[in-house]
Scaffold this motif. Structure first.
Motif, PDB file in Angstrom:
ATOM      1  N   LEU A 197       0.806  -1.214   0.000  1.00 14.82           N
ATOM      2  CA  LEU A 197       0.000   0.000   0.000  1.00 14.82           C
ATOM      3  C   LEU A 197       0.846   1.274   0.000  1.00 14.82           C
ATOM      4  CD1 LEU A 197      -2.836  -0.927   2.540  1.00 14.82           C
ATOM      5  CD2 LEU A 197      -3.094  -0.541   0.081  1.00 14.82           C
ATOM      6  N   THR A 198       2.078   1.187   0.460  1.00  8.51           N
ATOM      7  CA  THR A 198       2.915   2.385   0.612  1.00  8.51           C
ATOM      8  C   THR A 198       3.148   3.138  -0.699  1.00  8.51           C
ATOM      9  OG1 THR A 198       4.010   1.466   2.559  1.00  8.51           O
ATOM     10  CG2 THR A 198       5.137   3.260   1.433  1.00  8.51           C
ATOM     11  N   PRO A 199       3.499   2.468  -1.808  1.00  8.04           N
ATOM     12  CA  PRO A 199       3.671   3.217  -3.058  1.00  8.04           C
ATOM     13  C   PRO A 199       2.394   3.932  -3.490  1.00  8.04           C
ATOM     14  CG  PRO A 199       4.597   1.013  -3.249  1.00  8.04           C
ATOM     15  CD  PRO A 199       3.822   1.035  -1.979  1.00  8.04           C
ATOM     16  N   CYS A 200       1.245   3.295  -3.278  1.00  4.20           N
ATOM     17  CA  CYS A 200      -0.041   3.905  -3.639  1.00  4.20           C
ATOM     18  C   CYS A 200      -0.324   5.129  -2.775  1.00  4.20           C
ATOM     19  CB  CYS A 200      -1.168   2.891  -3.479  1.00  4.20           C
ATOM     20  SG  CYS A 200      -0.891   1.320  -4.297  1.00  4.20           S
ATOM     21  N   ILE A 201      -0.062   4.997  -1.481  1.00  5.74           N
ATOM     22  CA  ILE A 201      -0.289   6.111  -0.552  1.00  5.74           C
ATOM     23  C   ILE A 201       0.611   7.293  -0.902  1.00  5.74           C
ATOM     24  CG2 ILE A 201       0.016   6.841   1.862  1.00  5.74           C
ATOM     25  CD1 ILE A 201      -0.833   3.967   2.652  1.00  5.74           C
ATOM     26  N   LEU A 202       1.869   7.007  -1.202  1.00  6.51           N
ATOM     27  CA  LEU A 202       2.816   8.062  -1.555  1.00  6.51           C
ATOM     28  C   LEU A 202       2.390   8.793  -2.817  1.00  6.51           C
ATOM     29  CD1 LEU A 202       5.511   9.540  -1.191  1.00  6.51           C
ATOM     30  CD2 LEU A 202       6.631   7.657  -2.408  1.00  6.51           C
ATOM     31  N   LEU A 203       2.038   8.048  -3.868  1.00  4.68           N
ATOM     32  CA  LEU A 203       1.605   8.671  -5.130  1.00  4.68           C
ATOM     33  C   LEU A 203       0.316   9.446  -4.925  1.00  4.68           C
ATOM     34  CD1 LEU A 203       1.983   9.089  -8.142  1.00  4.68           C
ATOM     35  CD2 LEU A 203       0.810   6.909  -8.542  1.00  4.68           C
ATOM     36  N   HIS A 204      -0.611   8.879  -4.159  1.00  2.73           N
ATOM     37  CA  HIS A 204      -1.885   9.533  -3.883  1.00  2.73           C
ATOM     38  C   HIS A 204      -1.664  10.886  -3.188  1.00  2.73           C
ATOM     39  CE1 HIS A 204      -6.353   8.631  -2.797  1.00  2.73           C
ATOM     40  NE2 HIS A 204      -6.162   9.931  -2.970  1.00  2.73           N
ATOM     41  N   ALA A 205      -0.816  10.894  -2.165  1.00  2.00           N
ATOM     42  CA  ALA A 205      -0.552  12.122  -1.417  1.00  2.00           C
ATOM     43  C   ALA A 205       0.146  13.164  -2.286  1.00  2.00           C
ATOM     44  CB  ALA A 205       0.286  11.817  -0.181  1.00  2.00           C
ATOM     45  N   LEU A 206       1.085  12.741  -3.123  1.00  2.00           N
ATOM     46  CA  LEU A 206       1.784  13.662  -4.008  1.00  2.00           C
ATOM     47  C   LEU A 206       0.819  14.333  -4.986  1.00  2.00           C
ATOM     48  CD1 LEU A 206       5.017  11.593  -4.821  1.00  2.00           C
ATOM     49  CD2 LEU A 206       4.927  13.787  -3.611  1.00  2.00           C
ATOM     50  N   ILE A 207      -0.074  13.529  -5.556  1.00  2.00           N
ATOM     51  CA  ILE A 207      -1.055  14.064  -6.513  1.00  2.00           C
ATOM     52  C   ILE A 207      -1.996  15.045  -5.833  1.00  2.00           C
ATOM     53  CG2 ILE A 207      -3.042  13.450  -7.953  1.00  2.00           C
ATOM     54  CD1 ILE A 207      -1.560  10.863  -8.684  1.00  2.00           C
ATOM     55  N   ASP A 208      -2.500  14.677  -4.654  1.00  2.00           N
ATOM     56  CA  ASP A 208      -3.455  15.531  -3.954  1.00  2.00           C
ATOM     57  C   ASP A 208      -2.816  16.789  -3.379  1.00  2.00           C
ATOM     58  OD1 ASP A 208      -5.448  13.805  -4.554  1.00  2.00           O
ATOM     59  OD2 ASP A 208      -5.811  13.073  -2.527  1.00  2.00           O
ATOM     60  N   ALA A 209      -1.496  16.763  -3.201  1.00  2.00           N
ATOM     61  CA  ALA A 209      -0.810  17.926  -2.633  1.00  2.00           C
ATOM     62  C   ALA A 209      -0.687  19.073  -3.614  1.00  2.00           C
ATOM     63  CB  ALA A 209       0.579  17.522  -2.125  1.00  2.00           C
ATOM     64  N   ILE A 210      -0.814  18.754  -4.917  1.00  2.00           N
ATOM     65  CA  ILE A 210      -0.680  19.793  -5.955  1.00  2.00           C
ATOM     66  C   ILE A 210      -2.019  20.477  -6.193  1.00  2.00           C
ATOM     67  CG2 ILE A 210      -0.119  20.237  -8.354  1.00  2.00           C
ATOM     68  CD1 ILE A 210       2.284  19.569  -6.640  1.00  2.00           C
TER      69      ILE A 210
END
Length: 249
Positions: free
Chosen positions: A236-249
């Motif tokens: 789940l960690t790669p998904c969480i990281l990508l999700h947070a990066l996308i939502d942070a923009i």
């Protein structure tokens, strides 16, 4: 017929998504297409052959219950004016989905330690590359804004907590593993979860239109990318990281 890791069903599904995205957000099509190509090219680099997904029907039951409460909370957010809420009250509201996801999951013996949380350096690099490609159009637009690096770091930390962890545990962890336990193939399980993931985002709108409905294809496509990463990495960690990066923009 397959193109590397994509089945015919996936190709048809993604083609429809990209057509809808073209109709509502034309500038995103190329960046989304390139991100999909990167995911295909680097499939072997992110695939974890040593770990198996922990399938279980309990995960699907937990998902159904959590999603039901999750939708109720979202409707509550939309119906209440939070301008007069104190900081502690707002924090409590945003903590509700996290607490609810964990404890309602436990009713079906679905625990966070049922999932893998590893991430390799190669996978980390590919996740960052996917983020740059997916958000390339948005990143170019941000050059005209005056927001600081610290703003995006704070936003990333906030999005990491909610919705990234919540939605990844819910849709990629509980939902995909639950569907696989009912003998769904990986490609069809991913398509189903990504479609539901996109549709759930409609709840955030008080009024619906054709444009808004077509715009869910963006969330559906991104949800598919998250699911594909989870199925390949078993984490789940790669998904969480990508999700947070996308939502942070």
């Amino acid at each position: 017929m397959k193109i590397k890791c994509l089945s015919f069903m996936e190709l048809a599904f993604l083609s429809v998504c990209l057509i809808f995205i073209f109709l509502v957000r034309t500038k995103y099509v190329l960046s989304f297409l390139f991100s999909l190509m990167i995911l295909i090219v680097f499939e072997n680099q992110i695939t974890n052959y040593k770990v198996k997904l922990k399938k279980g029907k309990k995960f699907l039951f937990a998902f159904a219950l959590v999603l039901f409460v999750y939708i109720i909370i979202q409707f509550f957010f939309n119906s209440v004016n939070t301008d007069h809420f104190t900081l502690n009250q707002l924090r409590l509201l945003f903590q509700m989905p996290l607490t609810m996801t964990i404890f309602l999951g436990y009713l079906f013996q679905a625990r966070l330690n049922d999932f893998n949380w590893d991430i390799t350096p190669k996978c980390f690099f590919i996740v960052v590359l996917l983020f740059i490609l997916i958000e390339s159009a948005t990143i170019l637009d941000l050059q005209t804004e005056s927001k600081t690096i610290s703003f995006y770091i704070k936003n990333f930390i906030q999005k990491l907590f909610y919705p990234s962890i919540i939605e990844e545990v819910l849709f990629r962890g509980l939902f995909i593993n639950g569907l696989l336990a009912f003998n769904k193939r990986e490609d069809s399980a991913n398509i189903i979860q990504s479609f539901i993931f996109g549709i759930v985002h409609i709840i955030g709108y008080k009024e619906l239109s054709i444009v808004i409905l077509l715009s869910t294809s963006i969330q559906i496509f991104i949800g598919y990318i998250f699911g594909k990463i989870y199925i390949k990495t078993k984490s789940l960690t790669p998904c969480i990281l990508l999700h947070a990066l996308i939502d942070a923009i």
